[in-house]
Design an enzyme around this catalytic site. Structure first.
Site, PDB file in Angstrom:
ATOM      1  N   LYS A  48      -4.606  -1.687   0.345  1.00 43.79           N
ATOM      2  CA  LYS A  48      -4.354  -2.375  -0.659  1.00 43.79           C
ATOM      3  C   LYS A  48      -5.047  -1.821  -1.895  1.00 43.79           C
ATOM      4  O   LYS A  48      -6.122  -1.565  -1.943  1.00 43.79           O
ATOM      5  CB  LYS A  48      -4.081  -4.060  -0.839  1.00 43.79           C
ATOM      6  CG  LYS A  48      -3.403  -4.349   0.664  1.00 43.79           C
ATOM      7  CD  LYS A  48      -1.849  -4.283   0.548  1.00 43.79           C
ATOM      8  CE  LYS A  48      -1.177  -4.828   1.876  1.00 43.79           C
ATOM      9  NZ  LYS A  48      -0.125  -4.385   1.833  1.00 43.79           N
ATOM     10  N   SER A  89       4.068  -0.401   1.686  1.00 39.39           N
ATOM     11  CA  SER A  89       3.654  -1.496   0.506  1.00 39.39           C
ATOM     12  C   SER A  89       2.719  -0.712  -0.675  1.00 39.39           C
ATOM     13  O   SER A  89       2.465  -1.176  -1.744  1.00 39.39           O
ATOM     14  CB  SER A  89       2.318  -2.343   1.369  1.00 39.39           C
ATOM     15  OG  SER A  89       1.250  -1.772   1.629  1.00 39.39           O
TER      16      SER A  89
END
Length: 168
Positions: free
Chosen positions: A83, A40
């Protein structure tokens, strides 16, 4: 003889407890080493990269747009996610894809942040689960340690989704 062995054992246990408390406080309030897995955050952080996540920014409310953070997953409290911060409380976020005909927007509520992976095509993030509470943030990633050829601070977001405003 028995007393002497007992005192040595108690002394060893005492030092072990003291050092354990110091280590716990260091990892809880200063920072920790994190092994990242998953695609990710590519190309910024790839599978099996080791980063240092500092905790002071979280405690001092100094998380900013563009920072990469480690947070508890809103789906699984036993799992951490890594993230990039795209929006802070009060920010207006475009939640639709660039190909969508109608643009939809979300305001980040008070006490929450909006997180997205740098690899937008292969990331489960706030686009899926919405803004996450600030309390789920564990720390801010400030340094990539492994592999050695990539040692140093993290690059800026390759997606160009972070828009700095006057208040930033």
């Amino acid at each position: 003889m028995f007393r002497r062995a007992m005192w040595k054992t108690l002394g060893f246990v005492g030092y072990t407890v003291q050092y354990g408390c110091i280590a716990h406080c260091a990892f809880e309030y200063i920072g920790e080493f994190v092994v990242c897995s998953g695609p990710s955050m590519e190309p910024t952080i790839v599978n099996h990269d080791i980063v240092f996540s500092e905790r002071m920014s979280r405690h001092l409310c100094r998380i900013q747009k563009g920072d990469v953070v480690v947070a508890k997953s809103p789906f699984d409290p036993n799992m951490n996610i890594c993230k990039r911060v795209i929006g802070l409380e009060g920010d207006k976020i475009c939640t639709s894809m660039t190909s969508d005909l109608f643009k939809t927007h979300t305001y980040v509520p008070k006490g929450h942040i909006w997180l997205e992976g740098d690899n937008l095509r292969n990331s489960t993030d706030s686009r899926n689960y919405g803004p996450i509470p600030y309390a789920l943030i564990r720390g801010r990633v400030c340094l990539k340690l492994w592999p050695p050829n990539n040692f140093g601070s993290l690059n800026e977001s390759p997606t160009g989704r972070i828009i700095k405003t006057e208040k930033d």
